[in-house]
Scaffold this motif. Structure first.
Motif, PDB file in Angstrom:
ATOM      1  N   GLY A  77       0.794  -1.211   0.000  1.00 40.92           N
ATOM      2  CA  GLY A  77       0.000   0.000   0.000  1.00 40.92           C
ATOM      3  C   GLY A  77       0.830   1.265   0.000  1.00 40.92           C
ATOM      4  O   GLY A  77       0.289   2.356   0.190  1.00 40.92           O
ATOM      5  N   SER A  78       2.133   1.160  -0.226  1.00 38.77           N
ATOM      6  CA  SER A  78       2.972   2.366  -0.292  1.00 38.77           C
ATOM      7  C   SER A  78       2.525   3.281  -1.419  1.00 38.77           C
ATOM      8  O   SER A  78       2.572   4.508  -1.288  1.00 38.77           O
ATOM      9  N   GLN A  79       2.088   2.700  -2.531  1.00 37.85           N
ATOM     10  CA  GLN A  79       1.623   3.504  -3.656  1.00 37.85           C
ATOM     11  C   GLN A  79       0.349   4.256  -3.258  1.00 37.85           C
ATOM     12  O   GLN A  79       0.223   5.450  -3.506  1.00 37.85           O
ATOM     13  N   THR A  80      -0.568   3.575  -2.621  1.00 35.88           N
ATOM     14  CA  THR A  80      -1.794   4.206  -2.135  1.00 35.88           C
ATOM     15  C   THR A  80      -1.459   5.329  -1.167  1.00 35.88           C
ATOM     16  O   THR A  80      -1.953   6.450  -1.287  1.00 35.88           O
ATOM     17  N   ARG A  81      -0.608   5.038  -0.191  1.00 37.39           N
ATOM     18  CA  ARG A  81      -0.215   6.048   0.787  1.00 37.39           C
ATOM     19  C   ARG A  81       0.456   7.237   0.097  1.00 37.39           C
ATOM     20  O   ARG A  81       0.211   8.385   0.428  1.00 37.39           O
ATOM     21  N   GLY A  82       1.308   6.960  -0.885  1.00 38.86           N
ATOM     22  CA  GLY A  82       1.993   8.030  -1.604  1.00 38.86           C
ATOM     23  C   GLY A  82       1.041   8.939  -2.348  1.00 38.86           C
ATOM     24  O   GLY A  82       1.181  10.170  -2.309  1.00 38.86           O
ATOM     25  N   VAL A  83       0.058   8.363  -3.018  1.00 36.16           N
ATOM     26  CA  VAL A  83      -0.928   9.165  -3.749  1.00 36.16           C
ATOM     27  C   VAL A  83      -1.761   9.991  -2.770  1.00 36.16           C
ATOM     28  O   VAL A  83      -1.989  11.184  -2.988  1.00 36.16           O
ATOM     29  N   LEU A  84      -2.190   9.381  -1.679  1.00 38.54           N
ATOM     30  CA  LEU A  84      -2.979  10.105  -0.677  1.00 38.54           C
ATOM     31  C   LEU A  84      -2.161  11.233  -0.038  1.00 38.54           C
ATOM     32  O   LEU A  84      -2.642  12.365   0.089  1.00 38.54           O
ATOM     33  N   ARG A  85      -0.935  10.925   0.334  1.00 38.99           N
ATOM     34  CA  ARG A  85      -0.087  11.936   0.977  1.00 38.99           C
ATOM     35  C   ARG A  85       0.145  13.115   0.036  1.00 38.99           C
ATOM     36  O   ARG A  85       0.058  14.271   0.428  1.00 38.99           O
ATOM     37  N   LYS A  86       0.407  12.822  -1.244  1.00 38.08           N
ATOM     38  CA  LYS A  86       0.637  13.883  -2.220  1.00 38.08           C
ATOM     39  C   LYS A  86      -0.625  14.714  -2.434  1.00 38.08           C
ATOM     40  O   LYS A  86      -0.577  15.948  -2.467  1.00 38.08           O
ATOM     41  N   PHE A  87      -1.767  14.052  -2.559  1.00 36.36           N
ATOM     42  CA  PHE A  87      -3.028  14.769  -2.769  1.00 36.36           C
ATOM     43  C   PHE A  87      -3.298  15.720  -1.619  1.00 36.36           C
ATOM     44  O   PHE A  87      -3.619  16.896  -1.823  1.00 36.36           O
ATOM     45  N   PHE A  88      -3.192  15.233  -0.379  1.00 39.39           N
ATOM     46  CA  PHE A  88      -3.508  16.078   0.767  1.00 39.39           C
ATOM     47  C   PHE A  88      -2.445  17.149   1.010  1.00 39.39           C
ATOM     48  O   PHE A  88      -2.765  18.211   1.556  1.00 39.39           O
ATOM     49  N   ALA A  89      -1.213  16.924   0.607  1.00 41.33           N
ATOM     50  CA  ALA A  89      -0.183  17.975   0.682  1.00 41.33           C
ATOM     51  C   ALA A  89      -0.521  19.105  -0.276  1.00 41.33           C
ATOM     52  O   ALA A  89      -0.308  20.275   0.028  1.00 41.33           O
ATOM     53  N   GLU A  90      -1.053  18.742  -1.443  1.00 45.06           N
ATOM     54  CA  GLU A  90      -1.436  19.742  -2.440  1.00 45.06           C
ATOM     55  C   GLU A  90      -2.773  20.413  -2.105  1.00 45.06           C
ATOM     56  O   GLU A  90      -3.086  21.451  -2.675  1.00 45.06           O
ATOM     57  N   ASN A  91      -3.552  19.807  -1.221  1.00 42.02           N
ATOM     58  CA  ASN A  91      -4.875  20.311  -0.846  1.00 42.02           C
ATOM     59  C   ASN A  91      -4.998  20.353   0.680  1.00 42.02           C
ATOM     60  O   ASN A  91      -5.807  19.628   1.267  1.00 42.02           O
ATOM     61  N   PRO A  92      -4.218  21.195   1.350  1.00 35.42           N
ATOM     62  CA  PRO A  92      -4.179  21.169   2.823  1.00 35.42           C
ATOM     63  C   PRO A  92      -5.492  21.544   3.502  1.00 35.42           C
ATOM     64  O   PRO A  92      -5.698  21.178   4.662  1.00 35.42           O
ATOM     65  N   ASP A  93      -6.383  22.221   2.801  1.00 29.01           N
ATOM     66  CA  ASP A  93      -7.667  22.583   3.406  1.00 29.01           C
ATOM     67  C   ASP A  93      -8.687  21.447   3.331  1.00 29.01           C
ATOM     68  O   ASP A  93      -9.752  21.522   3.952  1.00 29.01           O
ATOM     69  N   ASP A  94      -8.381  20.409   2.571  1.00 33.20           N
ATOM     70  CA  ASP A  94      -9.271  19.254   2.425  1.00 33.20           C
ATOM     71  C   ASP A  94      -9.021  18.320   3.599  1.00 33.20           C
ATOM     72  O   ASP A  94      -7.956  17.722   3.711  1.00 33.20           O
ATOM     73  N   THR A  95      -9.986  18.192   4.476  1.00 35.77           N
ATOM     74  CA  THR A  95      -9.820  17.352   5.670  1.00 35.77           C
ATOM     75  C   THR A  95     -10.734  16.134   5.678  1.00 35.77           C
ATOM     76  O   THR A  95     -10.849  15.465   6.690  1.00 35.77           O
ATOM     77  N   GLU A  96     -11.405  15.867   4.556  1.00 36.13           N
ATOM     78  CA  GLU A  96     -12.303  14.700   4.503  1.00 36.13           C
ATOM     79  C   GLU A  96     -11.521  13.428   4.596  1.00 36.13           C
ATOM     80  O   GLU A  96     -10.526  13.245   3.929  1.00 36.13           O
TER      81      GLU A  96
END
Length: 127
Positions: free
Chosen positions: A108-127
């Protein structure tokens, strides 16, 4: 000895008789994506190659990101999740926290990487 503490939504013991005989405990649960961002993946045979993905991207990563952006309620159904191993665990059901000792993401490193990158780029998104 490293430890990592995370908050979970649900956590169930799903230990099989074979696991029990081998001295292993197996649990399955759900937690917010950010709870996995800092768990190491030292024992994972396939790491998330962020630099390589930045250069060329992958269809899988693009599909995961599209689901996060457009069909977030399906992400947990369409994604296989993240598998973490550890040498020790302490579960506190009252506070819904688990403390992992010597933990590593092994799938799941790929999943975690995509999620981490998405939320880093969208810090106001807390869902």
């Amino acid at each position: 000895m490293s430890t990592y503490k995370l908050k979970y939504h649900s956590l169930r013991n799903v230990t099989s008789p074979e696991d029990d005989r081998a001295g292993r405990t197996r649990r399955c649960g759900t937690a917010s994506a950010d709870q996995f961002f800092n768990i190491p993946d030292d024992d994972n045979v396939r790491e998330f190659l962020e630099e390589e993905v930045k250069k060329r991207g992958t269809r899988v990563n693009d599909a995961m990101r599209d689901t996060i952006e457009n069909e977030r309620d399906l992400f947990g159904i369409l994604n296989g999740g993240i598998t973490v191993t550890c040498r020790g665990v302490t579960v506190d059901d009252k506070s819904r926290t688990v403390t992992l000792t010597e933990s590593s993401i092994i799938n799941g490193s790929q999943t975690r990487g995509v999620l981490r990158k998405f939320f880093a780029e969208n810090p106001d998104d807390t869902e």
